[in-house]
Design a protein around this motif. Sequence first.
Motif, PDB file in Angstrom:
ATOM      1  N   VAL A   1       0.838  -1.196   0.000  1.00  0.00           N
ATOM      2  CA  VAL A   1       0.000   0.000   0.000  1.00  0.00           C
ATOM      3  C   VAL A   1       0.876   1.250   0.000  1.00  0.00           C
ATOM      4  O   VAL A   1       0.655   2.204  -0.756  1.00  0.00           O
ATOM      5  CB  VAL A   1      -0.970  -0.009   1.192  1.00  0.00           C
ATOM      6  CG1 VAL A   1      -1.719   1.322   1.276  1.00  0.00           C
ATOM      7  CG2 VAL A   1      -1.973  -1.153   1.062  1.00  0.00           C
ATOM      8  N   THR A   2       1.903   1.245   0.838  1.00  0.00           N
ATOM      9  CA  THR A   2       2.848   2.369   0.872  1.00  0.00           C
ATOM     10  C   THR A   2       3.591   2.490  -0.450  1.00  0.00           C
ATOM     11  O   THR A   2       3.863   3.601  -0.936  1.00  0.00           O
ATOM     12  CB  THR A   2       3.852   2.192   2.025  1.00  0.00           C
ATOM     13  OG1 THR A   2       3.138   2.063   3.254  1.00  0.00           O
ATOM     14  CG2 THR A   2       4.804   3.373   2.117  1.00  0.00           C
ATOM     15  N   ALA A   3       3.923   1.359  -1.052  1.00  0.00           N
ATOM     16  CA  ALA A   3       4.606   1.372  -2.347  1.00  0.00           C
ATOM     17  C   ALA A   3       3.755   2.079  -3.402  1.00  0.00           C
ATOM     18  O   ALA A   3       4.271   2.892  -4.193  1.00  0.00           O
ATOM     19  CB  ALA A   3       4.915  -0.061  -2.786  1.00  0.00           C
ATOM     20  N   PHE A   4       2.462   1.787  -3.426  1.00  0.00           N
ATOM     21  CA  PHE A   4       1.574   2.432  -4.393  1.00  0.00           C
ATOM     22  C   PHE A   4       1.426   3.920  -4.097  1.00  0.00           C
ATOM     23  O   PHE A   4       1.372   4.738  -5.030  1.00  0.00           O
ATOM     24  CB  PHE A   4       0.212   1.747  -4.404  1.00  0.00           C
ATOM     25  CG  PHE A   4       0.105   0.637  -5.405  1.00  0.00           C
ATOM     26  CD1 PHE A   4      -0.545   0.813  -6.616  1.00  0.00           C
ATOM     27  CD2 PHE A   4       0.677  -0.599  -5.145  1.00  0.00           C
ATOM     28  CE1 PHE A   4      -0.625  -0.209  -7.542  1.00  0.00           C
ATOM     29  CE2 PHE A   4       0.601  -1.633  -6.067  1.00  0.00           C
ATOM     30  CZ  PHE A   4      -0.055  -1.439  -7.273  1.00  0.00           C
ATOM     31  N   GLU A   5       1.347   4.279  -2.831  1.00  0.00           N
ATOM     32  CA  GLU A   5       1.258   5.695  -2.478  1.00  0.00           C
ATOM     33  C   GLU A   5       2.489   6.447  -2.957  1.00  0.00           C
ATOM     34  O   GLU A   5       2.399   7.571  -3.463  1.00  0.00           O
ATOM     35  CB  GLU A   5       1.095   5.845  -0.968  1.00  0.00           C
ATOM     36  CG  GLU A   5      -0.245   5.352  -0.443  1.00  0.00           C
ATOM     37  CD  GLU A   5      -0.296   5.290   1.073  1.00  0.00           C
ATOM     38  OE1 GLU A   5       0.782   5.435   1.704  1.00  0.00           O
ATOM     39  OE2 GLU A   5      -1.398   5.085   1.630  1.00  0.00           O
ATOM     40  N   THR A   6       3.645   5.813  -2.840  1.00  0.00           N
ATOM     41  CA  THR A   6       4.896   6.431  -3.279  1.00  0.00           C
ATOM     42  C   THR A   6       4.941   6.553  -4.795  1.00  0.00           C
ATOM     43  O   THR A   6       5.292   7.602  -5.344  1.00  0.00           O
ATOM     44  CB  THR A   6       6.098   5.598  -2.790  1.00  0.00           C
ATOM     45  OG1 THR A   6       6.054   5.499  -1.363  1.00  0.00           O
ATOM     46  CG2 THR A   6       7.416   6.222  -3.222  1.00  0.00           C
ATOM     47  N   SER A   7       4.568   5.491  -5.482  1.00  0.00           N
ATOM     48  CA  SER A   7       4.615   5.493  -6.938  1.00  0.00           C
ATOM     49  C   SER A   7       3.632   6.500  -7.528  1.00  0.00           C
ATOM     50  O   SER A   7       3.917   7.120  -8.559  1.00  0.00           O
ATOM     51  CB  SER A   7       4.309   4.095  -7.471  1.00  0.00           C
ATOM     52  OG  SER A   7       4.423   4.043  -8.872  1.00  0.00           O
ATOM     53  N   GLY A   8       2.484   6.658  -6.893  1.00  0.00           N
ATOM     54  CA  GLY A   8       1.458   7.549  -7.417  1.00  0.00           C
ATOM     55  C   GLY A   8       1.596   8.993  -6.997  1.00  0.00           C
ATOM     56  O   GLY A   8       0.792   9.831  -7.406  1.00  0.00           O
TER      57      GLY A   8
END
Length: 361
Positions: free
Chosen positions: A339-346
Amino acid sequence: MTVSERPNIGVYTNPSHALYIAPAEPAAENLAPAADEVIVHVVATGICGSDIHFQKHGQIGPTMVVREEHILGHESAGIVIAVGNDVTSLVAGDRVALEPGVPCYKCDQCLTGHYNGCPDVQFKSTPPVPGFLRRYVNHPARWCHKINDMPYELGALLEPLSVALFGVETAGVVLGDPVVICGAGPIGIVSALCARAAGAEPIVLTDIDQGRLDFAKSLVPSLRTVLVGRGETAEDTAEHIISAAGGIRPRVCLECTGVQSSLHAGIYSLCFRGVCHCIGVGASTQSIPFMILSVNEIEVKFQYRYANQWPKAIRLVNAGLLDGIEKIITHRFALEEAVTAFETSGNPKSGSVKVMILDSE
């Protein structure tokens, strides 16, 4: 390792744009490969812009729509942990990159080698086909490419690399071609690496973010870069492209943004009988500068995914012709931190280029 040692969790989104980690069905201990399949423990998966689009907007175009719980991810590599009875090309312990599209093998597109156009392709992560962002996945052995001792992260990068290679090939880039690449995202940067390997010169890269341009130039020092000013006209940007190229009009534009103003700028910069090849995904309906295209006999091409690129990509990486490609990975997260990975990527302010989600062997 057996598939029952750890729970099979997956990274899901749904029509409400919620992103969460949950058990991937069927449960890992119930997974069994079909005769032509292998079970792969997915070790590395890159987050693609399409993953972010599905999560934030719930669809890409009118047909690819998230209608229920959906597992994301299609840039993956891992290790084979079980093989089906008919599989002879792979054994347990083989490291593989997973080509996400499984075509029908029967239609005209498949039979003529253009399997990226298969109307019945089962492309992992494109709704309703679940993606690779889970611990274990069954996949046809035919679409698992051996990578031997290549790092898993590099194996995961073979998917965006295949996009870029297909673009360079389809656009017809040849030795000495002046090329402009619009957009310094992951595909744009990898396209620059591929164009350099193909012998293009000069190569101009455009973007609205100076940090991305600087990052790209650190990977490909010979790049000429153009920072696109907010509010400037496409004609102005085209003149900046030509100036950066030393007064040379590019023969090829690789358009990697899908943004109409960027497309126009690339077209305006091209020489007579140039080629504008559209790789980026953008709005469903866009305008084009028709008369500029007409009087300059500019050819506009489009690309849908890729076909027949993965073995080539593996050879190029192993030969060192794309050295530095791994540097586009700027952030790494564990599977449980997806979830944190997606927040970072987006998040455009995160400074991320390619975010990688990893699971220990």
